[in-house]
Design an enzyme around this catalytic site. Structure first.
Site, PDB file in Angstrom:
ATOM      1  N   ASP A   1      29.157   2.704  43.421  1.00 45.86           N
ATOM      2  CA  ASP A   1      30.007   2.307  44.553  1.00 45.86           C
ATOM      3  C   ASP A   1      30.252   3.498  45.483  1.00 45.86           C
ATOM      4  O   ASP A   1      30.888   3.367  46.526  1.00 45.86           O
ATOM      5  CB  ASP A   1      31.314   1.651  44.088  1.00 45.86           C
ATOM      6  CG  ASP A   1      32.162   2.536  43.211  1.00 45.86           C
ATOM      7  OD1 ASP A   1      31.746   3.678  42.920  1.00 45.86           O
ATOM      8  OD2 ASP A   1      33.261   2.102  42.820  1.00 45.86           O
ATOM      9  N   SER A   2      29.679   4.671  45.111  1.00 46.96           N
ATOM     10  CA  SER A   2      29.667   5.811  46.038  1.00 46.96           C
ATOM     11  C   SER A   2      28.911   5.452  47.309  1.00 46.96           C
ATOM     12  O   SER A   2      29.026   6.140  48.325  1.00 46.96           O
ATOM     13  CB  SER A   2      29.023   7.037  45.381  1.00 46.96           C
ATOM     14  OG  SER A   2      27.798   6.692  44.770  1.00 46.96           O
TER      15      SER A   2
ATOM     16  N   GLU B   1      35.424   1.186  35.558  1.00 51.30           N
ATOM     17  CA  GLU B   1      36.223   2.398  35.383  1.00 51.30           C
ATOM     18  C   GLU B   1      37.485   2.134  34.560  1.00 51.30           C
ATOM     19  O   GLU B   1      38.100   1.077  34.673  1.00 51.30           O
ATOM     20  CB  GLU B   1      36.632   2.957  36.761  1.00 51.30           C
ATOM     21  CG  GLU B   1      35.448   3.432  37.586  1.00 51.30           C
ATOM     22  CD  GLU B   1      35.850   4.055  38.921  1.00 51.30           C
ATOM     23  OE1 GLU B   1      37.065   4.244  39.162  1.00 51.30           O
ATOM     24  OE2 GLU B   1      34.947   4.351  39.726  1.00 51.30           O
TER      25      GLU B   1
ATOM     26  N   GLU C   1      33.571  12.091  34.213  1.00 54.31           N
ATOM     27  CA  GLU C   1      33.547  12.730  35.535  1.00 54.31           C
ATOM     28  C   GLU C   1      34.628  13.807  35.635  1.00 54.31           C
ATOM     29  O   GLU C   1      35.811  13.545  35.361  1.00 54.31           O
ATOM     30  CB  GLU C   1      33.733  11.667  36.641  1.00 54.31           C
ATOM     31  CG  GLU C   1      33.678  12.285  38.033  1.00 54.31           C
ATOM     32  CD  GLU C   1      33.412  11.275  39.143  1.00 54.31           C
ATOM     33  OE1 GLU C   1      33.213  10.072  38.867  1.00 54.31           O
ATOM     34  OE2 GLU C   1      33.390  11.716  40.312  1.00 54.31           O
TER      35      GLU C   1
ATOM     36  N   LYS D   1      28.868  -1.099  35.385  1.00 57.25           N
ATOM     37  CA  LYS D   1      29.773   0.008  35.048  1.00 57.25           C
ATOM     38  C   LYS D   1      31.165  -0.344  35.549  1.00 57.25           C
ATOM     39  O   LYS D   1      31.306  -0.858  36.665  1.00 57.25           O
ATOM     40  CB  LYS D   1      29.306   1.313  35.695  1.00 57.25           C
ATOM     41  CG  LYS D   1      30.282   2.473  35.464  1.00 57.25           C
ATOM     42  CD  LYS D   1      29.678   3.816  35.777  1.00 57.25           C
ATOM     43  CE  LYS D   1      29.709   4.209  37.222  1.00 57.25           C
ATOM     44  NZ  LYS D   1      31.068   4.267  37.812  1.00 57.25           N
TER      45      LYS D   1
HETATM   46  O1  KIV Z   1      29.484   5.477  42.262  1.00 50.67           O
HETATM   47  C1  KIV Z   1      29.023   6.507  41.748  1.00 50.67           C
HETATM   48  O2  KIV Z   1      28.205   7.223  42.340  1.00 50.67           O
HETATM   49  C2  KIV Z   1      29.497   6.867  40.430  1.00 50.67           C
HETATM   50  C3  KIV Z   1      29.115   8.199  39.905  1.00 50.67           C
HETATM   51  C4  KIV Z   1      30.226   9.130  40.170  1.00 50.67           C
HETATM   52  C5  KIV Z   1      28.756   8.167  38.489  1.00 50.67           C
HETATM   53  O3  KIV Z   1      30.218   6.138  39.816  1.00 50.67           O
END
Ligand code: KIV
Length: 278
Positions: free
Chosen positions: A44-45, A114, A182, A112
């Site tokens: 989600d980056s 969090e 992280e 993924k």
């Molecule tokens: O969204 C992302 O790029 C991430 C990384 C920090 C692992 O979750």
């Protein structure tokens, strides 16, 4: 051969370091896959590096699904993990399962999420029971930026490291196949890595994690609005992009582009007729 969540767990048992990168588009994913990257995360980056938002909390499920489809079409072997965006798994377990299912239907093989609150652990249990492998994410968790209040290193003393270990073990028990750590000090992530059976994937987590992940736009040197300390730059794509655009503008303005090889032409008879046409 296609990498699966099970194979990623086995890499830890075999002592093979796990390689992971984020990707957001078809061609980048294709070349990362060909280079042998084990896990490609549609992170989600992309909110910041591909869409120009201020934080990951602004990207929607609909937007993430478009990028997940593009990346999945470029990948043959790597495990494609889709980041579930902010609010896509927080409202209810039913909604979390439904949204995770959309990412799997879009070509990802895992998602993924969090955190590791009691509710998040329940979500992970339901997802894994429904055939959706889950990668956890501890330490600095960007989706909580508004309550955390900034980018802080986590697990900076024995007490907070033990708390991180407790959460990592809870993720493992809930069925997660790996966990991203992280911004966690090297010694703390080593301590955690040695005490769980699922792989730890570090980002600013030091060298003792079972694997490493970085944001593709950081290692390519394409995004420079913010550059974290842990992001090694292997290229300066932003300079390449700037220089290419600059050279192209020069060529067009000075009539150096297009040349004859880059153009379509009439045969000489038609060209002559057109020349003489009044
Ligand atoms: O969204 C992302 O790029 C991430 C990384 C920090 C692992 O979750």
């Amino acid at each position: 051969m296609k990498k699966t969540a099970k194979k990623i767990i086995n890499f830890k048992k075999q002592g093979k370091k796990i390689t992971a990168l984020t990707a957001y588009d078809y061609s980048t994913a294709k070349y990362f896959d060909k280079a042998g990257v084990d896990i490609i995360l549609v992170g989600d980056s992309l909110a910041q590096v591909a869409l120009g938002y201020g934080s990951t909390t602004q990207v929607s499920t609909e937007e993430m699904l478009v990028f997940t489809k593009a990346v999945s079409r470029g990948v043959e072997e790597a495990l494609v993990v889709a980041d579930m965006p902010f609010l896509s798994y927080h409202v209810s377990i039913e909604e979390a399962v439904k949204n995770a299912g959309l990412f799997i239907q879009s070509g990802a093989q895992a998602v993924k999420i969090e955190g590791a609150s009691p509710y998040i652990l329940k979500v992970i249990e339901h997802l894994t029971q429904n055939g959706i492998p889950v990668m956890g994410h501890l330490g600095f968790t960007p989706q909580y930026i508004n309550t955390i209040g900034g980018h802080f290193v986590c697990g900076k003393n024995v007490e907070t490291t033990l708390e991180l270990l407790r959460l990592a073990q809870a993720l493992e028990r809930a069925g997660a196949f790996s966990v991203v750590l992280e911004m966690v000090p090297t010694e703390s992530s080593k301590f955690i890595t040695q005490r769980i059976d699922i792989p730890t994937i570090g980002i600013g987590g030091g060298k003792f994690c079972d694997g490493q992940i970085l944001v593709s736009d950081d290692i390519l040197g394409k995004y420079d609005d913010f550059c974290p300390k842990f992001a090694r730059k292997y290229s300066s794509l932003k300079d390449i992009i700037f220089n290419v655009a600059h050279a192209y503008c020069n060529d067009v303005e000075n009539e150096n582009f297009p040349n004859i090889q880059e153009s379509f032409t009439l045969d000489s008879e038609e060209a002559q007729k057109l020349e003489n046409y009044t």
